[in-house]
Enzyme design. Structure first.
Site, PDB file in Angstrom:
ATOM      1  N   GLN A  20      31.531  36.675  42.377  1.00  0.00           N
ATOM      2  CA  GLN A  20      31.836  38.086  42.142  1.00  0.00           C
ATOM      3  C   GLN A  20      30.634  39.006  42.302  1.00  0.00           C
ATOM      4  O   GLN A  20      30.807  40.207  42.503  1.00  0.00           O
ATOM      5  CB  GLN A  20      32.450  38.256  40.746  1.00  0.00           C
ATOM      6  N   ARG A  77      25.689  35.187  30.362  1.00  0.00           N
ATOM      7  CA  ARG A  77      26.575  34.150  30.889  1.00  0.00           C
ATOM      8  C   ARG A  77      26.772  34.380  32.389  1.00  0.00           C
ATOM      9  O   ARG A  77      27.272  35.429  32.792  1.00  0.00           O
ATOM     10  CB  ARG A  77      27.923  34.216  30.150  1.00  0.00           C
ATOM     11  N   HIS A 121      33.167  28.591  38.257  1.00  0.00           N
ATOM     12  CA  HIS A 121      33.951  29.817  38.097  1.00  0.00           C
ATOM     13  C   HIS A 121      34.671  30.041  39.436  1.00  0.00           C
ATOM     14  O   HIS A 121      34.423  31.010  40.147  1.00  0.00           O
ATOM     15  CB  HIS A 121      33.047  30.990  37.697  1.00  0.00           C
ATOM     16  N   ASN A 165      35.370  27.808  33.767  1.00  0.00           N
ATOM     17  CA  ASN A 165      35.916  29.097  33.383  1.00  0.00           C
ATOM     18  C   ASN A 165      37.398  29.122  33.712  1.00  0.00           C
ATOM     19  O   ASN A 165      37.787  28.997  34.881  1.00  0.00           O
ATOM     20  CB  ASN A 165      35.247  30.240  34.152  1.00  0.00           C
ATOM     21  N   GLU A 166      38.226  29.258  32.682  1.00  0.00           N
ATOM     22  CA  GLU A 166      39.659  29.479  32.863  1.00  0.00           C
ATOM     23  C   GLU A 166      40.322  28.508  33.832  1.00  0.00           C
ATOM     24  O   GLU A 166      40.825  28.905  34.900  1.00  0.00           O
ATOM     25  CB  GLU A 166      39.923  30.919  33.322  1.00  0.00           C
ATOM     26  N   ASN A 294      38.410  33.705  26.430  1.00  0.00           N
ATOM     27  CA  ASN A 294      38.500  34.949  27.187  1.00  0.00           C
ATOM     28  C   ASN A 294      39.793  35.632  26.797  1.00  0.00           C
ATOM     29  O   ASN A 294      40.866  34.999  26.796  1.00  0.00           O
ATOM     30  CB  ASN A 294      38.538  34.684  28.700  1.00  0.00           C
ATOM     31  N   TYR A 296      42.071  39.395  27.290  1.00  0.00           N
ATOM     32  CA  TYR A 296      42.245  40.732  27.864  1.00  0.00           C
ATOM     33  C   TYR A 296      43.505  41.441  27.374  1.00  0.00           C
ATOM     34  O   TYR A 296      43.487  42.627  27.088  1.00  0.00           O
ATOM     35  CB  TYR A 296      42.280  40.662  29.402  1.00  0.00           C
ATOM     36  N   GLU A 371      34.570  36.264  27.303  1.00  0.00           N
ATOM     37  CA  GLU A 371      34.909  37.439  28.116  1.00  0.00           C
ATOM     38  C   GLU A 371      35.859  38.333  27.350  1.00  0.00           C
ATOM     39  O   GLU A 371      36.820  37.849  26.739  1.00  0.00           O
ATOM     40  CB  GLU A 371      35.622  37.073  29.433  1.00  0.00           C
ATOM     41  N   TRP A 418      32.746  41.396  29.453  1.00  0.00           N
ATOM     42  CA  TRP A 418      33.015  41.342  30.891  1.00  0.00           C
ATOM     43  C   TRP A 418      33.188  42.765  31.382  1.00  0.00           C
ATOM     44  O   TRP A 418      34.155  43.390  30.984  1.00  0.00           O
ATOM     45  CB  TRP A 418      34.272  40.512  31.210  1.00  0.00           C
ATOM     46  N   GLU A 425      36.543  41.807  42.184  1.00  0.00           N
ATOM     47  CA  GLU A 425      37.592  41.430  41.231  1.00  0.00           C
ATOM     48  C   GLU A 425      38.677  40.598  41.937  1.00  0.00           C
ATOM     49  O   GLU A 425      39.839  40.962  41.984  1.00  0.00           O
ATOM     50  CB  GLU A 425      38.138  42.679  40.524  1.00  0.00           C
ATOM     51  N   TRP A 426      38.272  39.503  42.527  1.00  0.00           N
ATOM     52  CA  TRP A 426      39.177  38.515  43.113  1.00  0.00           C
ATOM     53  C   TRP A 426      40.206  39.168  44.041  1.00  0.00           C
ATOM     54  O   TRP A 426      39.819  39.906  44.941  1.00  0.00           O
ATOM     55  CB  TRP A 426      39.797  37.662  41.997  1.00  0.00           C
TER      56      TRP A 426
HETATM   57  C1  GBH Z   1      38.893  36.691  34.094  1.00  0.00           C
HETATM   58  O1  GBH Z   1      40.152  36.358  34.548  1.00  0.00           O
HETATM   59  C2  GBH Z   1      37.914  36.039  34.991  1.00  0.00           C
HETATM   60  O2  GBH Z   1      37.215  34.991  34.344  1.00  0.00           O
HETATM   61  C3  GBH Z   1      36.949  36.989  35.631  1.00  0.00           C
HETATM   62  O3  GBH Z   1      36.348  36.372  36.706  1.00  0.00           O
HETATM   63  C4  GBH Z   1      37.689  38.247  36.004  1.00  0.00           C
HETATM   64  O4  GBH Z   1      36.908  39.111  36.768  1.00  0.00           O
HETATM   65  C5  GBH Z   1      38.119  38.911  34.748  1.00  0.00           C
HETATM   66  O5  GBH Z   1      38.838  38.054  33.923  1.00  0.00           O
HETATM   67  C6  GBH Z   1      38.960  40.160  34.964  1.00  0.00           C
HETATM   68  O6  GBH Z   1      40.127  39.867  35.625  1.00  0.00           O
HETATM   69  O7  GBH Z   1      49.549  36.521  33.690  1.00  0.00           O
HETATM   70  O8  GBH Z   1      50.769  38.417  32.841  1.00  0.00           O
HETATM   71  O9  GBH Z   1      50.000  36.731  31.344  1.00  0.00           O
HETATM   72  C7  GBH Z   1      41.219  36.864  33.792  1.00  0.00           C
HETATM   73  C8  GBH Z   1      42.529  36.412  34.382  1.00  0.00           C
HETATM   74  C9  GBH Z   1      43.878  37.982  33.237  1.00  0.00           C
HETATM   75  C10 GBH Z   1      44.749  35.856  33.917  1.00  0.00           C
HETATM   76  C11 GBH Z   1      45.029  38.185  32.334  1.00  0.00           C
HETATM   77  C12 GBH Z   1      45.891  36.046  32.997  1.00  0.00           C
HETATM   78  C13 GBH Z   1      47.221  37.601  31.841  1.00  0.00           C
HETATM   79  C14 GBH Z   1      48.307  38.417  32.423  1.00  0.00           C
HETATM   80  N1  GBH Z   1      43.592  36.589  33.456  1.00  0.00           N
HETATM   81  N2  GBH Z   1      46.160  37.444  32.801  1.00  0.00           N
HETATM   82  S1  GBH Z   1      49.766  37.434  32.584  1.00  0.00           S
END
Ligand code: GBH
Length: 465
Positions: A20, A77, A121, A165-166, A294, A296, A371, A418, A425-426
């Site tokens: 990234q 990290r 990652h 990672n994840e 992590n 979000y 994160e 993060w 962002e992928w």
């Molecule tokens: C992380 O991924 C990564 O580690 C990082 O590289 C990335 O940049 C960052 O977060 C921001 O995206 O599928 O509807 O349940 C997070 C990826 C985001 C996957 C939230 C699952 C939940 C939505 N995750 N997502 S859902």
């Protein structure tokens, strides 16, 4: 608002990942990874963006160390790019690649910042994908060899080694929905990938124990907080199914030494799990010094009868294939706002809930937030200020949620924001910005957003007002 005071030994950090931020995709002997291939395939990423240049961190790492020090971070990290240090994924290591991370680690230590290194990652060497990727067992064995090479080179100068990672994303987004590299849509391969990622975690964890006994060992999971649309038995069963796929497929073998029986039963039509061999689960259950979390946003589900129209709100709507293997009877519902620029709902209470669940179900297991953060459409004002109030508000509420969980007993040792920098962002390319430091992708100039100033003050005082 209550003031939350964090103790002096609470670890404040920030996080990035190799693909990234680094760029320099073909320099100094780096080999191609599945993300190079994927991002260069037309139609895969927004605007066709790739990580070829990214935030050019490979050349600007010293300037970036300066930002890390100026923020006052206790820990940083980062991830190691497998194809940069072992270009073909097996065989010889690349000295220039190892040296890059060695200089970075030394630079962190000189500034009094703890290096926290993630081994993987998401950037699998392409040659290994060509040989089957995470769907085949050999990839886990190759990972063990890679782990030995990097732990030998960096050893216990790295304070904490994080294996993965994840792995949820690598397995299900990479092999089931195909919205991440390698872009495959094969449900059985996704479950095999779950197992081979878990196995690789256990094998690499044992390498760390042996070669760097003074280092801490961890893994980072993106755990889902799954809410039912109602308390009907059918909706609660939908939660159970998704919890098995999303959370317990990893927590089970890693922390309890076994896959959950309901996961095996739910997915029996897709695979018989014969890729799990005698002794694998014991290997995977290597004790962890810290479990990385992590977080979000949260997830809302209900049972789907197969008749009513189904919504497509699982956040990965670009693909017709679902990330949720064998979960046809589950519908993912849109949640009430507000949302971030990713379209993810903002739900700090779910964060507290998640940490308290982990505290309850895995007592004695220290936790680290590896994160948390948010993308918003930042506006640069004419004087150069970036007043990212919504990001500050998001961070404030989520760090308060961590304090809340700590107050109720959860053993959360630190928080990594993060992200340090705007980055690739992928699938969303450079369109979505998570950084507290803005990157101008034309000039590579870094500019602190207001959130960076805010975070620096929080770190200095340990007080969240
Ligand atoms: C992380 O991924 C990564 O580690 C990082 O590289 C990335 O940049 C960052 O977060 C921001 O995206 O599928 O509807 O349940 C997070 C990826 C985001 C996957 C939230 C699952 C939940 C939505 N995750 N997502 S859902």
């Amino acid at each position: 608002m209550t003031e939350h005071v964090f103790p002096d030994d609470f670890v404040w950090g920030s996080a990035t990942a190799a693909y990234q931020i680094e760029g320099a995709a073909t320099e100094d002997g780096r080999g191609p990874s599945i993300w190079d291939t994927y991002s260069h395939t037309p139609g895969r990423t927004l605007n066709g963006d790739t990580g070829d240049v990214a935030a050019d961190h490979y050349h600007r790492w010293q300037e970036d160390l300066g930002h890390i020090a100026d923020l006052g971070l206790d820990a940083y990290r980062f991830s190691i790019s497998w194809p940069r240090v072992q270009p073909g994924g097996s065989g010889p290591f690349n000295r220039a690649g190892l040296d890059f991370y060695s200089r970075l680690v030394d630079g962190l230590l000189e500034r009094g910042v703890r290096p926290v290194a993630t081994m993987y990652h998401w950037d699998l060497p392409q040659e290994l994908e060509d040989a089957g990727g995470w769907a085949v067992r050999d990839t886990a064995l190759r990972f063990q060899e890679y782990a030995a090479g990097i732990v030998e080179a960096l050893g216990d100068r790295v304070h904490t080694w994080t294996t993965f990672n994840e792995p949820w994303c690598s397995a299900y987004l990479g092999y089931a929905s195909g919205v991440h590299a390698p872009g495959r849509t094969e449900p059985a391969a996704a479950l095999a990938a779950v197992h081979h990622l878990n196995l690789a975690h256990g094998l690499a964890g044992r390498v760390v124990r042996e070669l760097a006994p003074a280092a801490q060992l961890s893994v980072t999971l993106n755990l889902h907080v799954i809410r039912p649309a109602s308390d009907s038995a059918a909706d609660l069963d939908a939660v159970r199914r998704i919890d098995a796929l999303a959370n317990r497929a990893f927590l089970g073998p890693m922390l309890q030494g076994a896959y959950p029986a309901d996961l095996l039963a739910d997915t029996a039509a897709v695979t018989d799990w014969s890729f799990v061999r005698e002794g694998d689960e014991a290997t995977i259950a290597v004790p962890l010094d810290v479990l990385g979390v992590n977080y979000y946003s949260s997830t809302l589900v209900r049972a789907w009868d197969g008749l009513s129209p189904r919504s497509d709100a699982d956040g990965h709507g670009k693909s017709a294939a679902s990330a949720w293997v064998a979960a046809d009877g589950v519908e993912f519902l849109a949640q009430p706002g507000p949302y971030t620029a990713m379209g993810w709902n903002i739900d700090p209470d779910a964060f507290t809930e998640l940490l308290l669940r982990l505290h309850r179900e895995y007592p004695g297991q220290p936790l680290m937030i590896t994160e948390n953060g948010a993308a918003f459409d930042d506006v640069v004002s004419p004087d150069g200020t970036i007043a990212d109030d919504r990001r500050i508000d998001y961070l404030h509420r989520h760090i308060a949620a961590v304090a809340q969980a700590r107050a109720q007993g959860a053993d959360v040792r630190g928080y990594f924001l993060w992200s340090l920098l705007d980055n690739f962002e992928w699938g969303y390319g450079y369109d979505r910005r998570f950084g507290i430091i803005r990157v101008d992708y034309d000039t590579q100039v870094r500019t602190w957003k207001q959130s960076a100033h805010w975070y620096r003050r929080l770190i200095a005082t340990g007080r969240l007002g």
